[in-house]
Design a protein around this motif. Structure first.
Motif, PDB file in Angstrom:
ATOM      1  N   TRP A 150      48.123  43.307  41.409  1.00 27.09           N
ATOM      2  CA  TRP A 150      47.236  44.066  40.535  1.00 27.09           C
ATOM      3  C   TRP A 150      46.939  45.456  41.096  1.00 27.09           C
ATOM      4  O   TRP A 150      45.935  46.077  40.730  1.00 27.09           O
ATOM      5  N   ALA A 151      47.797  45.973  41.941  1.00 25.94           N
ATOM      6  CA  ALA A 151      47.573  47.300  42.526  1.00 25.94           C
ATOM      7  C   ALA A 151      47.450  48.383  41.460  1.00 25.94           C
ATOM      8  O   ALA A 151      46.719  49.369  41.641  1.00 25.94           O
ATOM      9  N   GLY A 159      38.148  35.528  37.473  1.00 18.77           N
ATOM     10  CA  GLY A 159      38.306  34.138  37.056  1.00 18.77           C
ATOM     11  C   GLY A 159      39.678  33.829  36.498  1.00 18.77           C
ATOM     12  O   GLY A 159      39.923  32.746  35.984  1.00 18.77           O
ATOM     13  N   GLY A 160      40.605  34.789  36.618  1.00 15.80           N
ATOM     14  CA  GLY A 160      41.962  34.605  36.117  1.00 15.80           C
ATOM     15  C   GLY A 160      42.584  35.966  35.875  1.00 15.80           C
ATOM     16  O   GLY A 160      42.095  36.982  36.384  1.00 15.80           O
ATOM     17  N   GLY A 161      43.643  35.990  35.095  1.00 18.41           N
ATOM     18  CA  GLY A 161      44.238  37.266  34.733  1.00 18.41           C
ATOM     19  C   GLY A 161      43.297  38.040  33.818  1.00 18.41           C
ATOM     20  O   GLY A 161      42.366  37.474  33.234  1.00 18.41           O
ATOM     21  N   SER A 162      43.513  39.341  33.696  1.00 18.56           N
ATOM     22  CA  SER A 162      42.607  40.168  32.906  1.00 18.56           C
ATOM     23  C   SER A 162      43.368  41.354  32.335  1.00 18.56           C
ATOM     24  O   SER A 162      44.386  41.780  32.884  1.00 18.56           O
ATOM     25  N   TRP A 215      32.352  45.085  40.601  1.00 16.61           N
ATOM     26  CA  TRP A 215      32.152  44.743  42.012  1.00 16.61           C
ATOM     27  C   TRP A 215      32.419  45.933  42.926  1.00 16.61           C
ATOM     28  O   TRP A 215      31.590  46.293  43.752  1.00 16.61           O
ATOM     29  N   ILE A 216      33.600  46.525  42.814  1.00 17.84           N
ATOM     30  CA  ILE A 216      33.954  47.540  43.813  1.00 17.84           C
ATOM     31  C   ILE A 216      33.133  48.815  43.667  1.00 17.84           C
ATOM     32  O   ILE A 216      32.890  49.509  44.656  1.00 17.84           O
ATOM     33  N   LEU A 225      41.028  39.284  45.411  1.00 18.15           N
ATOM     34  CA  LEU A 225      39.666  39.581  44.967  1.00 18.15           C
ATOM     35  C   LEU A 225      39.605  39.665  43.446  1.00 18.15           C
ATOM     36  O   LEU A 225      38.645  39.162  42.824  1.00 18.15           O
ATOM     37  N   CYS A 226      40.606  40.290  42.829  1.00 20.74           N
ATOM     38  CA  CYS A 226      40.643  40.372  41.366  1.00 20.74           C
ATOM     39  C   CYS A 226      40.534  38.988  40.736  1.00 20.74           C
ATOM     40  O   CYS A 226      39.716  38.762  39.830  1.00 20.74           O
TER      41      CYS A 226
END
Length: 375
Positions: free
Chosen positions: A222-223, A170-173, A182-183, A164-165
């Motif tokens: 990405w946890a 749209g890629g790494g962040s 969003w969440i 989802l990330c």
């Protein structure tokens, strides 16, 4: 027995699978994440002018890349992991994903909001991972044949939260502004999509096992971007869904159960919860103290990890120190530990340093087990 089961050569080295089942073993099995990759000169030769995802979609190239570390480090490592990428699931869902040189994965058209049209299309789409990701299953089957039973083969997928990330950012962040929006702004819509991804993960992993994978790992890369409370709400339920639904799906396909691994990078606070999800193995990043992790796990799972990959940029002394710490912290390695890094091999690592890392695990685990073998 399933009539269409693919037949492969008998497994000659089952050390890792025995360890994953919790059995007492002669030494800790070893492999590392991203052991097939760009740090190896032979990787670039086999890749040629193909882009990254073209390599993933070519069973011949993917199987060749998967076997490269097995050949280079023959006798030192105890598993292969199929050369692929976690982002093949968003691709199967209809999203475009590119791998940009020196930048990484890029989604030209990420999800923007639940009313952007794309979200509705994704939720309504009948995603057939059997057809869309057939190239992965072909690569797994071809790799098993090429391995000739030398070591077992890992399959894998990305965890729903991590996927989802990428689909939203749209890629790494660095800041994860979009997925946090969003969440927290659209929690119910986020959970609907997370559930759909989790269901696709189950089917995808089951079909990898059907193709020949002997153990599977779920990567929640990405946890660390979630707080403990948010991890329990937006990550843990979907990791649990995969762990509880994959075994019955394998049974439906008349396939034997296989060990399952969960790796939630940075979620050190969730180790106790991760041990109760139903996975047989829990991967640890380098933020964990091995001895403390063993105490937290209390024998419920096998632990996998967890040297800092950055130690491979150091010299032999630094590598030896890191391995000593691991071997001692995990209790010597005769039960309950799969030796690994705490994340994937990073670029520019000297392959000879990785070889030394493997050799030191063999040497120091042997030294630890021989003076006194206590039960």
């Amino acid at each position: 027995m399933c009539a269409v089961r693919i037949r492969f050569d008998a497994l000659k080295n089952d050390l890792l699978l025995r360890t994953a089942r919790g059995e007492r073993v002669e030494r800790p099995p070893i492999w590392v994440m991203r052991q097939a990759g760009r740090y190896l000169p032979e990787y670039h030769e086999a890749k040629g002018d193909n882009d990254f995802f073209a390599c993933c979609r070519s069973p011949e190239i993917a199987s060749t890349l998967t076997l490269q570390p097995i050949i280079r480090y023959e006798g030192l490592i105890d598993a292969a992991i199929i050369f692929s990428d976690i982002l093949v699931i968003p691709q199967a869902m209809g999203m475009t994903v590119e791998m940009l040189e020196k930048k990484g994965p890029h989604f030209p058209n990420p999800l923007k909001s639940p009313t952007d049209g794309q979200y509705e299309d994704l939720m309504a789409r009948d995603v057939r991972v059997a057809e869309e990701l057939d190239y992965v299953y072909q690569a797994i089957t071809l790799t098993r044949r090429k391995l000739k039973g030398r070591v077992p083969l890992y399959g894998f997928c990305g965890a729903p939260w991590t996927l989802l990330c990428y689909m939203v950012e749209g890629g790494g962040s660095k800041l994860f502004v979009q997925v946090k929006t969003w969440i927290y702004r659209y929690p119910s819509e986020s959970k609907r999509l997370l559930q759909k991804i989790a269901e696709l993960c189950v089917e995808y992993l089951a079909l990898q096992v059907k193709a020949g994978a002997q153990i599977v790992q779920v990567f929640d890369s990405w946890a660390a971007e979630l707080s403990p409370a948010s991890f329990k709400e937006f990550a843990l339920p979907y990791l649990r869904y995969i762990a509880t639904q994959l075994p019955p799906r394998l049974k439906e396909l008349q396939l034997d159960p296989i060990p399952m691994v969960v790796f939630a990078k940075g979620a050190w606070y969730a180790l106790d919860d991760l041990c109760d999800l139903g996975y047989q193995v829990v991967g640890l990043d380098w933020l964990h103290n091995p001895a403390e992790a063993v105490r937290t796990a209390r024998g419920r799972v096998v632990l996998q990890g967890n040297a800092d990959p950055g130690v491979l940029y150091g010299g032999k002394e630094a590598i030896t120190t890191a391995v000593q710490s691991m071997v001692q912290g995990f209790g010597g390695g005769q039960q309950g530990w799969i030796a690994n890094l705490g994340h994937g091999v990073t670029p520019f690592v000297d392959p000879n340093n990785l070889r030394y890392f493997f050799e030191e695990i063999h040497r120091l685990a042997s030294a630890e087990s021989h003076p006194s073998t206590t039960g």
